[in-house]
Design an enzyme around this catalytic site. Sequence first.
Site, mmCIF file in Angstrom:
data_model
loop_
_atom_site.group_PDB
_atom_site.id
_atom_site.type_symbol
_atom_site.label_atom_id
_atom_site.label_comp_id
_atom_site.label_asym_id
_atom_site.label_seq_id
_atom_site.Cartn_x
_atom_site.Cartn_y
_atom_site.Cartn_z
ATOM 1 N N GLY A 81 25.683 22.993 27.985
ATOM 2 C CA GLY A 81 24.478 22.659 27.094
ATOM 3 C C GLY A 81 23.528 21.394 28.352
ATOM 4 N N GLY A 105 26.491 20.053 30.645
ATOM 5 C CA GLY A 105 28.489 20.143 30.317
ATOM 6 C C GLY A 105 28.517 21.584 29.334
ATOM 7 N N ASP A 160 12.894 19.616 24.959
ATOM 8 C CA ASP A 160 13.377 20.664 25.433
ATOM 9 C C ASP A 160 13.986 22.078 24.353
ATOM 10 O OD1 ASP A 160 14.497 22.857 26.615
ATOM 11 O OD2 ASP A 160 16.300 21.287 27.278
#
Length: 874
Positions: A595, A598, A712
Amino acid sequence: MAVRSSCSLLLLVLAGAGAGILSVHGDGTPDSTGFLSIDCGLPEKSSYVDAATKLPYVSDAGFTDAGYNRNVSAEYINPSFTKRYLNVRSFPGAKRSCYTLGSLTPGSKYLFRATFMYGNYDGLGKQPAFDLHLGVNFWQTVRIAAADSPEIAEVIAVVQGDSAQVCLVDVGSGTPFISGLDLRPVKGALYPQANATQGLVLHARRNFGPDEVAVVRYPDDPYDRVWLPWSDPAEWKEISTAEAVKGVVGSLFEEPSTVMQTAIVPLNASKSIDFSWDAEPSHVYPDPGYICMLHFAELQRLDSNATRQFDVTINGVPWYHAYTPLYLTSDTIYSGGLHRSSSNYSISIRATANSTLPPTVNAAEVFNVISTASVGTDVQDVAAITAIKANYQVKKNWMGDPCVPKTLSWDGLSCSYGISSPPRIESVNLSFSGLSGDVSFYFAKLKALKYLDLSHNKLTGSIPDVLSQLPSLMVIDLTGNRLNGSIPPGLLKRIQDGSISMRYGDNPNLCSKGDSCETGKKKSNSMLVLYIAVPIVVFVVVGTLALLFFFMRRKKAKSSVKPRDVNDLQLKNRRFTYSELKAMTNNFHQELGKGAFGIVYDGFLKDKTRVAVKLMSESSKQGVGEFLTEAESLTKIHHKNIVTLIGYCKDSGCMALVYEYMSGGTLKDKLRGRDDSTGSLTWRQRLRIALDSAQGLEYLHKACSQRFVHRDVKTANILLDGNLDAKIADFGLLKAFHRDEDTHISQTRVVGTQGYFAPEYVGAERLTEKCDVYSFGVVLLEVITGKPAVMHCPEPTHIITWVRQRLSRGSIEDVVDARVQGGYDANVAWKAADLALKCTEQAPEQRPTMTDVVTQLQECLVLEDGSGGGRDAV
Ligand SMILES: *[C@@H]1O[C@H](CO)[C@@H](O)[C@H](O)[C@H]1NC(C)=O
Ligand SMILES: *[C@@H]1O[C@H](CO)[C@@H](O)[C@H](O)[C@H]1NC(C)=O
Ligand SMILES: *[C@@H]1O[C@H](CO)[C@@H](O)[C@H](O)[C@H]1NC(C)=O
Ligand SMILES: *[C@@H]1O[C@H](CO)[C@@H](O)[C@H](O)[C@H]1NC(C)=O
Ligand SMILES: *[C@@H]1O[C@H](CO)[C@@H](O)[C@H](O)[C@H]1NC(C)=O
Ligand SMILES: *[C@@H]1O[C@H](CO)[C@@H](O)[C@H](O)[C@H]1NC(C)=O
Ligand SMILES: *[C@@H]1O[C@H](CO)[C@@H](O)[C@H](O)[C@H]1NC(C)=O
Ligand SMILES: *[C@@H]1O[C@H](CO)[C@@H](O)[C@H](O)[C@H]1NC(C)=O
């Protein structure tokens, strides 16, 4: 008596013996039970007994909460005026102002009378005109002709509920005012033309004969009708009797004897009696029709060889032929339906050839008809919203019916208007209305409510769980109040099953337990304001708090604050330690993906629920902010097309979020065919995934009063579950913004993914919802084509260019993913591709909103299903 007239409008009461029976009081006056006599503008709590009628008049204070008391100018204080005319209530600045008359009998007939004497009470010397409404129905336009000439408006109507409203409506021709308001019950059988769907508005009610001014009212008229005298000594001669005139049995009008004891005959016995009136069109009834009643009684004892017989015509058309009045018995010729003519009405009463006596008439009434068929808002809704209005002392245009007429519906409400059912209140928006006190449980009585916005008030206390019982409720916004307690279980359930979305940010004392509130206060000087909440709530609340404390502790290295006393066992299970995470993920064995901050690991809770664990890399300082942003954002967002947060890690050793596991993986992988086992997506599955994702985004953009831009949107951030239901994921980049601020936000740092940026985002670093629409357009193109956003074939080519080029050749087959294998309707594919290209227009304002996109995709699905083109198994 046979009706011999050919006029179909004609009805005549059959003559008979006997008198109308009046209910008479001990003091000899008729029963005045149910009379309401209001002197508008009289100081509160005052009352007096009217000199003429001996009826008690009261102040209007208890019947309206609008307007101001005013006295008429000194020059209009004239002893000949009734006291009612000396003061008025005026309603400056209000579109609609109403009196509510209560304690009525539903389905009963009433006479409403409003009186108006301007008397230059406002010193403006300008006579106003305004509309009068009976409930939700137009009654008439009141035009004040002169400062000292009283206007009287009267309507006989059937009331539906146990109260009725009389409203004054400002039409832009001066401030509405009123002098008096009378309500009189009328027997249901009287005035049969007034029924549930139509009312009779008085045009004139005249008592022929008396030449001195004598108005007949109560107690002479048991219904307190006002009979104005009418004489014309140049044409008519009065005849009268001292004997009482009875009504026929079953009289439909119960004319007062006093009125019937006088009559007129023409001075020249061979002439007719003629009178006329002009039509009074209004903006609602430009071509009004009229109903008339002519009341007759023979007042003279006639010789046996004498006959009084006459014909009646209206506008020259025979109305009644050869009528003979009954001795000392009142009877009526009346219209059952409307008389209509262009502008002028005239009635002529002329003796027949056989008559030995001139024609006569005792009284006349003329009405025009209004529709009372418009129904008001559902009575339960009215009762609830009225209680809410009273509870919060709402200062808006909250007067009259909440939904009807549409032009006067209450600010902040919106209603649904059914064809055969009364309007219902569908949304209530009382944001920024200064409300204080509890969230009223009357909101839960608005059974058709879908949207409830109480944001940005000063509401205190807890959230009432009864709201969860509203079947249609979809959105609740309680942001920015002072609520305390926790999200009650019923609502929590509705939030979790996706049937209600709720916003409750910025309520500093809203929490799972009083104790956590204390700790909540301590953190209030933290640089991050975390929204305390309880969706999946409670978990996240505690989670975000814990995270915050975790970070504070890391900074201060000594604080030992920990959330105390979380009494929900289930909650404890959602606070994971690092070792639990380790166990859960089998020592971070299986990586699901990366992601923004992380790595995401596959895992299982103890109860075998599969989860996705997002573990934040400790080193990433930048990530801390994004991690918290994500946690913060997620606490506010609940939707079936948005990935659910299950828990968090609070250990010093870890910083992690635990999400529901989406067994279908990412849309990206599904489209690229990385997951070969299940085969390629069918066309219909693709449309459904697109629709799901669009709905998730629409929710972010629209359903919350504080809106979000995802920033996003890409196929890697759309996750699928086992049923291929799609959910939007990864809010690491979410940034909330308020609509009151600029509609865009400049970011110091561009975030997002190459290939999905809207052009204006890359250029100016400006960020609006339309950026998400652009990115979604790219996603939709990928869904249609199965190609990546940027292709290398052999030159780097953006999917938008690629699709445009092929479509410009008129070929949809070249565009749709070959793996769909023709199992689609070409028209639908065109429509979808067209929609995707609209989303990716260069100019943001040319792109549709996500709401438009959702609608279009729904249409695509309907068309696809209708075409039978899909060979889709799902
Ligand atoms: C109207 O006049 C009466 C006395 O005649 C007075 O008591 C009252 O205050 C006046 N009302 C207003 C609104 O001026
Ligand atoms: C009221 O009277 C009018 C005219 O006669 C008629 O058309 C209408 O149906 C009546 N309404 C009801 C509810 O009876
Ligand atoms: C009465 O009216 C008739 C018809 O209109 C007329 O011929 C006659 O002269 C009138 N009589 C008087 C006294 O005016
Ligand atoms: C009717 O009869 C009376 C006498 O009973 C007579 O005086 C009168 O002229 C008669 N009237 C007519 C119109 O025949
Ligand atoms: C209406 O008709 C009456 C009688 O026919 C006439 O006297 C009157 O002037 C008319 N009014 C208008 C406005 O036409
Ligand atoms: C008028 O009188 C004649 C003779 O008495 C009678 O035949 C006729 O029916 C009467 N007309 C009316 C309208 O009563
Ligand atoms: C409620 O009204 C406010 C303005 O008073 C507006 O900003 C807000 O968007 C409205 N809420 C809804 C759900 O329409
Ligand atoms: C919530 O607020 C109300 C009113 O402000 C207060 O009476 C109540 O005690 C509070 N409850 C909690 C749990 O703090």
